[in-house]
Design an enzyme around this catalytic site. Structure first.
Site, PDB file in Angstrom:
ATOM      1  N   SER A   1       6.839  -8.587  -7.874  1.00 37.59           N
ATOM      2  CA  SER A   1       6.477  -7.630  -8.659  1.00 37.59           C
ATOM      3  C   SER A   1       7.551  -7.204  -9.785  1.00 37.59           C
ATOM      4  O   SER A   1       8.893  -7.608  -9.340  1.00 37.59           O
ATOM      5  CB  SER A   1       6.393  -6.372  -7.859  1.00 37.59           C
ATOM      6  OG  SER A   1       6.163  -5.098  -8.627  1.00 37.59           O
TER       7      SER A   1
ATOM      8  N   TYR B   1       8.128  -0.472  -0.419  1.00 42.03           N
ATOM      9  CA  TYR B   1       7.623  -1.384  -1.282  1.00 42.03           C
ATOM     10  C   TYR B   1       8.467  -2.139  -2.480  1.00 42.03           C
ATOM     11  O   TYR B   1       8.744  -3.310  -2.285  1.00 42.03           O
ATOM     12  CB  TYR B   1       6.335  -0.739  -2.402  1.00 42.03           C
ATOM     13  CG  TYR B   1       5.649  -1.824  -3.293  1.00 42.03           C
ATOM     14  CD1 TYR B   1       4.752  -2.573  -2.944  1.00 42.03           C
ATOM     15  CD2 TYR B   1       6.197  -1.895  -4.741  1.00 42.03           C
ATOM     16  CE1 TYR B   1       4.039  -3.633  -3.524  1.00 42.03           C
ATOM     17  CE2 TYR B   1       5.342  -2.914  -5.514  1.00 42.03           C
ATOM     18  CZ  TYR B   1       4.329  -3.680  -5.000  1.00 42.03           C
ATOM     19  OH  TYR B   1       3.736  -4.582  -5.669  1.00 42.03           O
TER      20      TYR B   1
HETATM   21  P1  NAD Z   1      -5.345  -5.996  -3.718  1.00 39.47           P
HETATM   22  O1  NAD Z   1      -5.054  -4.795  -2.835  1.00 39.47           O
HETATM   23  O2  NAD Z   1      -6.278  -6.085  -4.696  1.00 39.47           O
HETATM   24  O3  NAD Z   1      -5.033  -7.350  -2.894  1.00 39.47           O
HETATM   25  C1  NAD Z   1      -4.316  -7.514  -1.800  1.00 39.47           C
HETATM   26  C2  NAD Z   1      -5.075  -8.666  -0.846  1.00 39.47           C
HETATM   27  O4  NAD Z   1      -3.944  -8.765   0.448  1.00 39.47           O
HETATM   28  C3  NAD Z   1      -6.105  -7.947  -0.315  1.00 39.47           C
HETATM   29  O5  NAD Z   1      -7.013  -9.128  -0.159  1.00 39.47           O
HETATM   30  C4  NAD Z   1      -5.806  -7.692   1.247  1.00 39.47           C
HETATM   31  O6  NAD Z   1      -6.757  -7.994   2.073  1.00 39.47           O
HETATM   32  C5  NAD Z   1      -4.652  -8.858   1.593  1.00 39.47           C
HETATM   33  N1  NAD Z   1      -4.056  -8.211   2.611  1.00 39.47           N
HETATM   34  C6  NAD Z   1      -3.358  -7.194   2.896  1.00 39.47           C
HETATM   35  N2  NAD Z   1      -2.717  -7.096   3.915  1.00 39.47           N
HETATM   36  C7  NAD Z   1      -3.054  -8.430   4.431  1.00 39.47           C
HETATM   37  C8  NAD Z   1      -2.521  -8.948   5.769  1.00 39.47           C
HETATM   38  N3  NAD Z   1      -1.794  -8.476   6.626  1.00 39.47           N
HETATM   39  N4  NAD Z   1      -2.659 -10.149   5.872  1.00 39.47           N
HETATM   40  C9  NAD Z   1      -3.573 -11.035   5.101  1.00 39.47           C
HETATM   41  N5  NAD Z   1      -3.856 -10.377   4.010  1.00 39.47           N
HETATM   42  C10 NAD Z   1      -3.631  -9.060   3.652  1.00 39.47           C
HETATM   43  O7  NAD Z   1      -3.929  -6.120  -4.524  1.00 39.47           O
HETATM   44  P2  NAD Z   1      -3.336  -6.833  -5.913  1.00 39.47           P
HETATM   45  O8  NAD Z   1      -3.045  -6.109  -6.669  1.00 39.47           O
HETATM   46  O9  NAD Z   1      -4.356  -8.295  -5.994  1.00 39.47           O
HETATM   47  O10 NAD Z   1      -2.012  -7.489  -5.149  1.00 39.47           O
HETATM   48  C11 NAD Z   1      -1.830  -8.959  -4.946  1.00 39.47           C
HETATM   49  C12 NAD Z   1      -0.154  -9.202  -4.837  1.00 39.47           C
HETATM   50  O11 NAD Z   1       0.271  -8.779  -6.280  1.00 39.47           O
HETATM   51  C13 NAD Z   1       0.535  -8.105  -3.991  1.00 39.47           C
HETATM   52  O12 NAD Z   1       1.708  -8.650  -3.406  1.00 39.47           O
HETATM   53  C14 NAD Z   1       1.009  -7.026  -4.796  1.00 39.47           C
HETATM   54  O13 NAD Z   1       2.136  -6.371  -4.287  1.00 39.47           O
HETATM   55  C15 NAD Z   1       1.326  -7.844  -6.066  1.00 39.47           C
HETATM   56  N6  NAD Z   1       1.394  -6.854  -7.290  1.00 39.47           N
HETATM   57  C16 NAD Z   1       0.315  -6.497  -7.824  1.00 39.47           C
HETATM   58  C17 NAD Z   1       0.237  -5.480  -8.858  1.00 39.47           C
HETATM   59  C18 NAD Z   1      -0.694  -4.741  -9.476  1.00 39.47           C
HETATM   60  O14 NAD Z   1      -0.377  -4.050 -10.425  1.00 39.47           O
HETATM   61  N7  NAD Z   1      -1.813  -5.075  -9.241  1.00 39.47           N
HETATM   62  C19 NAD Z   1       1.588  -5.536  -9.471  1.00 39.47           C
HETATM   63  C20 NAD Z   1       3.027  -6.096  -9.106  1.00 39.47           C
HETATM   64  C21 NAD Z   1       2.563  -6.914  -8.073  1.00 39.47           C
END
Ligand code: NAD
Length: 255
Positions: A143, A156
């Site tokens: 991130s 986080y």
């Molecule tokens: P999301 O919540 O849509 O997806 C996260 C996924 O991780 C889900 O499918 C969830 O079921 C899975 N997950 C959570 N805990 C878990 C566990 N213990 N074991 C297995 N699976 C697990 O979120 P996203 O936005 O798609 O985020 C994906 C990644 O991108 C994350 O690491 C997040 O920190 C990172 N990220 C997202 C953003 C954003 O703005 N969306 C920005 C920067 C970084």
């Protein structure tokens, strides 16, 4: 197609950015192991999307916050798909809490999913590759908060900062094995993790003012960069973070 004959494991791929990464790697020719905590309708939809690309796909339920589950996930991926070449540590969670109020449960949950999981998945994957005598790719979905403070999201930010140093360290240790290790660092992306933000027009408008590109990121913006890092074009890239944020990182201020 850049990833033919390769198999990728993408954690947390039943929705959001993980789903988009799984599909994009499949479009590039890879077979894909998808993962999440539950084999639900969302998970089945992700598997169907990968198969629609003409690739093999399976879904393995595993909680990546548990070390034994991480080891089983890598072992079962190899058993079911025959090999593993690419690990994408994508699963992540965030919890809103002022530092003075944050509980140890919240801290454990965020750190265990976002940092402990990638640590032990990368270890199990690298041990497997060492046994096989070949290289591979580790790509962590970090991130902009691996660099940028975000008040009320201290756990986080600590987890993503930790993921940056995990990546840099193991990039050095694993380079002699032909394994590259890199992070992608998204800014604000339209996914369920940002559901609350996207439902608050005032907050969203003020965030958009901080993004020079003038829009939120979309999951495929991140997925394309992951596909590049997994490809032969990125063979000489290791120990680095590619920021995918429409310019947010160097233009951000808290309102
Ligand atoms: P999301 O919540 O849509 O997806 C996260 C996924 O991780 C889900 O499918 C969830 O079921 C899975 N997950 C959570 N805990 C878990 C566990 N213990 N074991 C297995 N699976 C697990 O979120 P996203 O936005 O798609 O985020 C994906 C990644 O991108 C994350 O690491 C997040 O920190 C990172 N990220 C997202 C953003 C954003 O703005 N969306 C920005 C920067 C970084």
């Amino acid at each position: 197609m850049r990833l033919q004959k390769q198999v990728a494991l993408v954690t947390g791929s039943s929705q959001g950015i993980g789903r988009s990464i799984a599909v994009r790697l499949a479009e590039e020719g890879a077979d894909v192991v998808l993962n999440g905590r539950e084999d639900d309708a969302e998970a089945r939809e992700s598997v169907a999307l990968v198969r629609h690309c003409g690739r093999r796909a399976c879904f393995i339920v595993a909680d990546v916050s548990r070390v034994e589950e991480c080891r089983r996930l890598v072992r079962e991926s190899v058993e079911r798909m025959g090999r593993l070449d690419i690990l994408v540590n994508n699963a992540g969670v965030q919890r809103h809490a002022a530092f003075l109020d944050a509980s140890d449960e919240e801290y454990d949950q965020v750190l265990n999913v976002n940092l402990r999981g990638p640590f032990f998945l990368a270890q199990a994957f690298a041990r497997y590759l060492r046994e096989q005598g070949r290289g591979g790719r580790i790509i962590n979905n970090s991130s902009v908060h691996e660099e940028l403070p975000h008040p009320n999201f201290t756990a986080y930010c600590a987890s993503k900062g930790g993921l940056k140093m995990l990546m840099r360290n193991i990039a050095i240790e694993l380079a002699p094995l032909g394994i590259t290790v890199n992070n992608v660092a998204p800014g604000a992306v339209e996914t369920p993790i940002n559901r609350e933000l996207m439902s608050q027009p005032d907050k969203l408008a003020s965030l958009l003012q901080n993004i020079p590109a003038g829009r939120l990121g979309r999951p495929h913006d991140v997925a394309g960069v992951v596909a590049f890092l997994a490809s032969a074009d990125a063979e000489y890239i290791t120990g680095t973070t590619l920021v995918v944020d429409g310019g947010l990182l160097w233009n951000y201020s808290e309102q």
